[in-house]
Every structure is written in C-alpha cells, then in structure tokens.
Write a protein that holds these residues in place. Sequence first.
Motif, mmCIF file in Angstrom:
data_model
loop_
_atom_site.group_PDB
_atom_site.id
_atom_site.type_symbol
_atom_site.label_atom_id
_atom_site.label_comp_id
_atom_site.label_asym_id
_atom_site.label_seq_id
_atom_site.Cartn_x
_atom_site.Cartn_y
_atom_site.Cartn_z
ATOM 1 N N THR A 22 0.832 -1.206 0.000
ATOM 2 C CA THR A 22 0.000 0.000 0.000
ATOM 3 C C THR A 22 0.865 1.253 0.000
ATOM 4 O O THR A 22 2.030 1.223 0.395
ATOM 5 C CB THR A 22 -0.931 0.058 1.223
ATOM 6 N N SER A 23 0.255 2.338 -0.426
ATOM 7 C CA SER A 23 0.934 3.627 -0.464
ATOM 8 C C SER A 23 0.193 4.625 0.407
ATOM 9 O O SER A 23 -1.027 4.524 0.587
ATOM 10 C CB SER A 23 0.950 4.178 -1.900
ATOM 11 N N HIS A 24 0.925 5.585 0.933
ATOM 12 C CA HIS A 24 0.321 6.725 1.620
ATOM 13 C C HIS A 24 0.424 7.911 0.666
ATOM 14 O O HIS A 24 1.515 8.269 0.232
ATOM 15 C CB HIS A 24 1.039 7.028 2.936
ATOM 16 N N VAL A 25 -0.733 8.473 0.358
ATOM 17 C CA VAL A 25 -0.809 9.612 -0.541
ATOM 18 C C VAL A 25 -1.237 10.817 0.280
ATOM 19 O O VAL A 25 -2.312 10.804 0.892
ATOM 20 C CB VAL A 25 -1.819 9.357 -1.686
ATOM 21 N N ARG A 26 -0.395 11.846 0.324
ATOM 22 C CA ARG A 26 -0.698 13.065 1.080
ATOM 23 C C ARG A 26 -1.150 14.144 0.113
ATOM 24 O O ARG A 26 -0.468 14.429 -0.868
ATOM 25 C CB ARG A 26 0.522 13.521 1.874
ATOM 26 N N GLY A 32 -3.120 25.113 4.972
ATOM 27 C CA GLY A 32 -2.218 24.366 5.848
ATOM 28 C C GLY A 32 -2.725 22.986 6.226
ATOM 29 O O GLY A 32 -2.181 22.342 7.111
ATOM 30 N N LYS A 33 -3.752 22.494 5.545
ATOM 31 C CA LYS A 33 -4.339 21.195 5.858
ATOM 32 C C LYS A 33 -3.924 20.148 4.832
ATOM 33 O O LYS A 33 -3.924 20.379 3.632
ATOM 34 C CB LYS A 33 -5.869 21.297 5.855
ATOM 35 N N ILE A 34 -3.562 18.968 5.363
ATOM 36 C CA ILE A 34 -3.147 17.843 4.515
ATOM 37 C C ILE A 34 -4.007 16.642 4.889
ATOM 38 O O ILE A 34 -4.207 16.350 6.069
ATOM 39 C CB ILE A 34 -1.664 17.502 4.734
ATOM 40 N N ILE A 35 -4.522 15.953 3.883
ATOM 41 C CA ILE A 35 -5.249 14.706 4.107
ATOM 42 C C ILE A 35 -4.386 13.579 3.572
ATOM 43 O O ILE A 35 -3.844 13.665 2.464
ATOM 44 C CB ILE A 35 -6.615 14.719 3.396
ATOM 45 N N THR A 36 -4.261 12.504 4.365
ATOM 46 C CA THR A 36 -3.480 11.343 3.956
ATOM 47 C C THR A 36 -4.408 10.168 3.705
ATOM 48 O O THR A 36 -5.282 9.883 4.525
ATOM 49 C CB THR A 36 -2.447 10.959 5.043
ATOM 50 N N SER A 37 -4.210 9.504 2.584
ATOM 51 C CA SER A 37 -5.003 8.326 2.238
ATOM 52 C C SER A 37 -4.071 7.141 2.054
ATOM 53 O O SER A 37 -2.969 7.275 1.536
ATOM 54 C CB SER A 37 -5.760 8.582 0.933
ATOM 55 N N SER A 38 -4.531 5.981 2.478
ATOM 56 C CA SER A 38 -3.794 4.744 2.289
ATOM 57 C C SER A 38 -4.515 3.945 1.204
ATOM 58 O O SER A 38 -5.667 3.546 1.390
ATOM 59 C CB SER A 38 -3.744 3.953 3.598
ATOM 60 N N ILE A 39 -3.850 3.753 0.067
ATOM 61 C CA ILE A 39 -4.437 3.012 -1.047
ATOM 62 C C ILE A 39 -3.417 2.015 -1.588
ATOM 63 O O ILE A 39 -2.238 2.094 -1.259
ATOM 64 C CB ILE A 39 -4.929 3.958 -2.172
#
Length: 69
Positions: A22-26, A32-39
Amino acid sequence: MRISARNQIVGTIVDVTKGATTSHVRVDIGGGKIITSSITNAAVDELGLKAGGKATVVIKASDVMIAVD
C-alpha cells in the motif's frame, strides 16, 4: 467524473510513499491542511499519482473514525 459521495475536496498531491503493498498519498487541501489516504500500490500506478498532481479526496462518512481518551 460523477460520484454519489458528497464529501469531495480538491487538492494537490504533496507526496506518495509506497510500501510493500500500500501507499500513503498526502494531499494538500489548502489552508495548511493535509489529508493522507492509504491506497494500494496498484491504484497509485493505475491513476498515475505523483507529487504536484491534482487530485480529489473523496471521504465516505461511514469509513471515517476518530477517537480520543
């Protein structure tokens, strides 16, 4: 793209960190907000995700949980 999910936020990919499967996509959504997704790595490759690219973060409310003590 048409999708039923209403929680859609447009941003810019900051980085993609690949792991074994899996990868973490930021994604920088501004202010100043970042959302991280694991796909999956396969999804990253199929979508051609890379830093600097535009992406839409889609959040399905039933799959988001936060807890504190």
